[in-house]
Every structure is written in structure tokens, then in C-alpha cells.
Design an enzyme around this catalytic site. Sequence first.
Site, short mmCIF file in Angstrom:
data_model
loop_
_atom_site.label_atom_id
_atom_site.label_comp_id
_atom_site.label_asym_id
_atom_site.label_seq_id
_atom_site.Cartn_x
_atom_site.Cartn_y
_atom_site.Cartn_z
N ALA A 1 0.60 -1.40 0.05
CA ALA A 1 -0.04 -0.12 -0.13
C ALA A 1 0.89 1.37 0.00
O ALA A 1 1.72 1.40 0.83
CB ALA A 1 -1.01 0.09 1.19
N ASP A 2 0.70 2.09 -0.96
CA ASP A 2 1.36 3.42 -0.99
C ASP A 2 0.48 4.55 -0.31
O ASP A 2 -0.81 4.03 0.06
CB ASP A 2 1.63 3.85 -2.29
N SER A 3 1.00 5.61 -0.15
CA SER A 3 0.17 6.75 0.43
C SER A 3 -1.33 6.73 -0.15
O SER A 3 -2.36 7.13 0.63
CB SER A 3 0.82 7.82 0.38
#
Lengths: 282, 136
Positions: B89-91
Site C-alpha cells: 500500500a502506498d500513500s
Amino acid sequence: MMEKGVQRWVVDISTWDPSTDDFSYALSLLPQHHHSSITRFVKKDDRKRALISWLLQYALVHEVLGIPYHEIVIKRTLEGKPFLECGRVCLDFPNFNFNVSHHGDYVAIASEPLCLVGLDIVSHVIPEKETVLEFIQNFSSCFSSLEWDQIVTAGSNDEVLTELYRYWCLKEAYVKATGSGLAYGLHKVEFYHTSWTDISVKVDGVRNAQWRFWLSELGKGHYVSIARGHPISATESYKRTLNQTKFNEEEYNEGLLLPNVSFVWRTVEELFLVIHKAKSSC
Amino acid sequence: MASTTGASLKFTSLSSSFKQTQVPLRGVSNVNSVSFPSLRMRPGSLRFRVSCAAKPETVNKVCEIVRKQLALPDDSSVTGESKFSTLGADSLDTVEIVMGLEEEFGISVEEESAQSISTVQDAADLIEKLMDKNCA
């Protein structure tokens, strides 16, 4: 020679397709205690990005500060921001610090000799399972009304996305510079610009002239932002990693007004070579 | 000014901390009925819940939402222990995941709570806590 502390490097990892052996070799270039932070990622691309992030950090510290490989100690704050544990080795600069980012095809690193630095890459991803309007709704609370207006009135779906990603990229660079990470408060940082140049910021409604920002594109639809700001804005945990947080105006301007350099392209192979050499020499 | 957070996970290569999303839509028309659920707005829907969801069901639902958001293959392991950052998961993903959870469970996640979530189990626990409040 403060200029030397300002570095911007980027690597395109899209063409690096390591076999298991290749990857093991690359991993072996890094100290053992970093390995799990790389191998824990489920997706191969994430493992690749994590590995290159670390290599960039070691290569940068070694090349810019001339610290022998085996003396380099990179740790992370509670919030997860990497920093160089200095001791006696980095007195060339008041506050040598760096930041890494990766998204899509690129991994990059930026360093500064005095000011805090934050870096973010955002790849222009087109939402697949929802419309652009549905997608951007998720993020509406992260923007000020001014910024949100700019986004929703940007024009075509593509232009709307571009506007969103650019603002997002800048906000991320800011929170990464301070060391707080993706926390609450993205909407408290409001960006002003003239066609994405002369970028300035208001934090909690107050103009903050101690920060500079730059936004550009790396290619293949990737935006990259740099935030440079006053060490006093760092989180408490990150401040502890810095040498100096108080400066008079003249001293601070020496850091703030340094030229922002363009990104230098490094290759994966180059990084391997640099680290390998550094590791093998006494 | 950004202040110190608990375990902000931004720098573990890919971030996975959560963001509060309480501000309603601003000036963009709803294409879908995307709403920001809150306790005050949907009291009627409580009637249709059998009970505040059992732990395994909640965890599974969170896993499903996360899987979808991160486009994880069906055979990849996603369990209560899975950390969002580790799953990739990225931001941006993180914000979408929280939004997805809020919609799915009819809750509103506060910023402070969101920041302490790093695993699927953390999210499920928080969801149940918030839903218990709804039921009470």
C-alpha cells in the site's frame, strides 16, 4: 562547500528484471539487518524498489561524505524515516539529511546539507475500477478548498488527475521532509504556485517563507517534488537526528538559497559497482 | 505544523498509515451514491445488522477490501497479521482503503485512531470498536 550536499539522484528500475540469484547478489551488497525490511514485501516490484532505495542511501552517503562502507550507520526514526547516524563523520555540513521515494518505475534520493529535505514521486495512475470523479473523492479531505477547486475545475479527466497528483506530490514531500509521514494534516498545508513554479506554502493558514518547493516530471507520467525547509519544523524524533535546528537568518539562508539541482540518472548496475567497490575496500 | 505521531509508517518504503476523512464532498457532483457514512446519518441501517460483526468476518472483509485495492492475486496470503505497507500500500492506497472501510462498515475513522493501524487486525479491531459504539 555546501553545494556538494545538495544531491538529486534517480534510477529507472523498469528495465531491471533480476533473477532470484541476481536479487540475492544485490541484497548481499547491503548489511544483513536491512534484509528483512526488503524481503518482507509481498510483491516483487516492491522488493525491487525497497532494495534500490537502500542502495541509493548507501551509495549517496559513501560518495558525498566519503564515509567508508563499514562505518555507515543508517537507522530509522519511530515514524520510519531513515537517517544517517553521524558521530564524528559528517561535520562537513551543518545537517546532512536525505529522503528517498519510489513509485512506478522510479526510485530517487535527495539530500541537503542544512535544510530538511523531502522527496516524493507520484506516478500518474488512471483509476481502473472507478471513474476519475469517484477516485478523487477519496482524497477531498486532504486538500484545502482552494486546492480542491483547482483540481475539480482543471478540465478533462486527465487534467483533473494531473492536478490532484501534483498537489499530492507536494504535500507528501512536505510531510516527508518533516519526518511525520503520511499523517493527518495534509489539508493544513496549502500550496500556492504560478504554473507550478514559485511554489510556496501556508501551514495552518500562515505563510511560511522558510520553505522552498520544486515540482517536475521524470518522464513516463511520473511527477517528482522536492521540499526544502527549516529543521525546526521536523518532528521531535527526527530533530534528535539533526545536529542543528536553530539558525540565524544569514546562516539559514545559506542553506535555503542553495541552487536546486536537476536529477542525475544513475543505473542499477552503477549502484552495484559503487557499493561493491566500497564494500571491498578497507 | 506536523506533529509527532505514533507509528507513522510512511517511511517503511511504502506507507500504510491511515488518514481521517470526515470532510464531506466539496463541489463535485456525485456520480455514484458515494457517501461519507457517519453515525448521525445512518441510524436506520443499524436495524439491518444482525449483530456487530464477529471478529473473523470483519477480518475477512478487511482482507477482501485490501486485496481489491492493492490488486493482490487470489493466492497471495492476506491475514490479520498482514501489514498494509508490506502488502504494497502506498500513500494513495492507504487513503482509499480507509474510505473503503468507512463505507463498508458505516463508520467514521478519526485521524488519531487511523495512525495506529498497521495491520489488517488493527483495522478490524478498530472497526468493531467503532461499530460497537454505533450499536450501543
